[in-house]
Design a protein around this motif. Structure first.
Motif, short mmCIF file in Angstrom:
data_model
loop_
_atom_site.label_atom_id
_atom_site.label_comp_id
_atom_site.label_asym_id
_atom_site.label_seq_id
_atom_site.Cartn_x
_atom_site.Cartn_y
_atom_site.Cartn_z
N LEU A 165 49.42 68.15 -27.30
CA LEU A 165 49.99 67.97 -28.63
C LEU A 165 50.03 69.30 -29.37
O LEU A 165 49.00 69.78 -29.86
N PHE A 166 51.21 69.93 -29.39
CA PHE A 166 51.37 71.13 -30.21
C PHE A 166 52.84 71.40 -30.48
O PHE A 166 53.72 70.98 -29.74
N ASP A 167 53.07 72.09 -31.59
CA ASP A 167 54.40 72.55 -31.99
C ASP A 167 54.43 74.05 -31.72
O ASP A 167 53.51 74.78 -32.13
N VAL A 168 55.48 74.53 -31.05
CA VAL A 168 55.53 75.96 -30.69
C VAL A 168 55.53 76.87 -31.91
O VAL A 168 55.19 78.05 -31.81
N THR A 169 55.91 76.33 -33.08
CA THR A 169 55.92 77.15 -34.30
C THR A 169 54.56 77.15 -35.00
O THR A 169 54.36 77.91 -35.95
N ASP A 170 53.64 76.30 -34.56
CA ASP A 170 52.29 76.26 -35.12
C ASP A 170 51.38 77.03 -34.16
O ASP A 170 50.84 76.49 -33.21
N HIS A 171 51.23 78.32 -34.42
CA HIS A 171 50.57 79.19 -33.46
C HIS A 171 49.10 78.85 -33.26
O HIS A 171 48.55 79.04 -32.17
N LYS A 172 48.45 78.33 -34.30
CA LYS A 172 47.06 77.93 -34.15
C LYS A 172 46.94 76.77 -33.17
O LYS A 172 46.03 76.72 -32.34
N SER A 173 47.89 75.82 -33.25
CA SER A 173 47.85 74.67 -32.34
C SER A 173 48.14 75.10 -30.90
O SER A 173 47.63 74.51 -29.95
N VAL A 174 48.96 76.13 -30.73
CA VAL A 174 49.23 76.67 -29.39
C VAL A 174 47.96 77.27 -28.81
O VAL A 174 47.61 77.02 -27.64
N ASP A 175 47.25 78.06 -29.60
CA ASP A 175 46.00 78.66 -29.13
C ASP A 175 44.97 77.58 -28.77
O ASP A 175 44.26 77.69 -27.76
N THR A 176 44.90 76.54 -29.60
CA THR A 176 43.96 75.44 -29.34
C THR A 176 44.29 74.76 -28.01
O THR A 176 43.40 74.47 -27.20
N ALA A 177 45.59 74.49 -27.79
CA ALA A 177 46.03 73.85 -26.55
C ALA A 177 45.71 74.73 -25.34
O ALA A 177 45.28 74.23 -24.29
N ALA A 178 45.91 76.03 -25.48
CA ALA A 178 45.64 76.95 -24.37
C ALA A 178 44.14 76.97 -24.05
O ALA A 178 43.75 76.99 -22.87
N GLU A 179 43.32 76.94 -25.07
CA GLU A 179 41.87 76.93 -24.86
C GLU A 179 41.42 75.64 -24.19
O GLU A 179 40.63 75.66 -23.24
N LEU A 180 41.96 74.51 -24.65
CA LEU A 180 41.61 73.23 -24.06
C LEU A 180 42.04 73.14 -22.59
O LEU A 180 41.29 72.65 -21.74
N LEU A 181 43.26 73.63 -22.31
CA LEU A 181 43.75 73.58 -20.94
C LEU A 181 42.95 74.50 -20.04
O LEU A 181 42.66 74.17 -18.89
N SER A 182 42.55 75.65 -20.57
CA SER A 182 41.75 76.58 -19.79
C SER A 182 40.40 75.96 -19.42
O SER A 182 39.92 76.10 -18.29
N GLN A 183 39.81 75.24 -20.37
CA GLN A 183 38.55 74.57 -20.10
C GLN A 183 38.73 73.46 -19.06
O GLN A 183 37.83 73.21 -18.24
N LYS A 184 39.90 72.82 -19.08
CA LYS A 184 40.15 71.67 -18.21
C LYS A 184 40.43 72.08 -16.77
O LYS A 184 39.89 71.51 -15.83
N ILE A 185 41.32 73.09 -16.60
CA ILE A 185 41.75 73.42 -15.23
C ILE A 185 41.05 74.65 -14.68
O ILE A 185 41.10 74.90 -13.47
#
Length: 287
Positions: free
Chosen positions: A56-76
């Motif tokens: 769940l993120f909007d490409v224009t919401d850069h904070k949400s992009v960083d959060t998604a990247a961190e979560l995915l990094s922890q997951k995979i």
């Protein structure tokens, strides 16, 4: 080195993004798809099964992009990403003299700056770091024929895709250092919801006093209508894009153009002024 079977696709809720997610899942990949609404993520999870997971993120919401990247990094973790498909995009239509700076800013925030931010955030998972444990991934940039050929009333969209073309060429050469490839996909008209979000959905008040009103009507109700009528389905485009991704040695760019000679080859052969004149007559911009 092993190849990661994890794929990230932005703008996965509809159109090419959705059909790409379906193709990748069908071919044994785990797909992480960006959506802006939880209900879209729930719908895709139900449609595509357990091998699809929404982010769940909007490409224009850069904070949400960083959060998604961190979560995915922890997951995979060390599995990394085998591919990033930068698909999220919008098309804003209208004459340059009638559009606002905010219109142009929004077009570029989504199609250019959002794409750059997503790429930066997920590059480490793709292998842009030392001692990456798996084979470097591949970035697929969903551009457009508009990145090479700007039609009237599409300057905001064409400008964003011209920018993407240049950015991608530079990025591909920069990432030689890490072995991460960058591939441009340049679709012509594809039957996707993006065509319902351009001039046809613009606030009619915005253009009611425009000097281009008659030409805008011809453009929307003749040129766009005919192009969409002859367009490929997003399913067909997705299969070709998947083939480009899977290729052992992908080409730097792929033009996906229905009626290729008429819509791609001929405009490149003819002089720019001849093409200008033909378009001008068609849209009644000149006699």
């Amino acid at each position: 080195m092993t190849k990661s079977k994890n794929i990230l696709i932005t703008g996965a809720s509809t159109g090419i993004g959705y059909d790409l997610a379906k193709v990748f899942v069908t071919n044994g990949y785990k797909v992480y798809g960006s959506v802006r609404k939880k209900e879209d993520g729930d719908r895709l999870s139900e449609d595509l099964g357990e091998e699809f997971e929404p982010l769940l993120f909007d490409v224009t919401d850069h904070k949400s992009v960083d959060t998604a990247a961190e979560l995915l990094s922890q997951k995979i973790g060390s599995e990394g990403l085998g591919g990033l498909v930068n698909n999220a995009g919008i098309a804003i239509g209208g004459p340059l003299m009638d559009l606002s700076i905010d219109d142009y800013r929004h077009q570029f925030e989504v199609n250019v700056f959002g794409l750059i931010k997503v790429t930066q955030a997920f590059l480490p998972l793709l292998g842009a770091k030392h001692n990456h444990p798996v084979k470097p991934g591949k970035i697929i940039q969903i551009s457009s024929v508009a990145g090479k050929f700007g039609m009237p009333f599409m300057s905001a969209y064409a400008g964003s895709k011209h920018a993407l073309e240049g950015i991608s060429d530079s990025l591909r050469r920069e990432l030689l250092k890490y072995g991460v490839d960058v591939v441009l996909i340049e679709p012509g008209p594809i039957k996707t919801p993006i065509w319902n979000k351009g001039v046809s959905e613009s606030d009619q008040e915005k253009f009611k006093n425009s000097a281009y009103l008659n030409s805008l009507d011809i453009f929307q109700n003749s040129i766009i209508r005919d192009a969409v009528k002859n367009a490929w389905t997003s399913e067909k485009a997705a299969k070709i894009i998947f083939g480009a991704f899977e290729a052992k040695k992908s080409k730097p760019r792929y033009a996906l153009v229905p009626q290729r000679f008429k819509n791609w080859t001929l405009p490149k052969i003819l002089s720019t002024r001849i093409v200008d004149k033909a378009i001008g007559k068609k849209l009644k911009l000149i006699k």
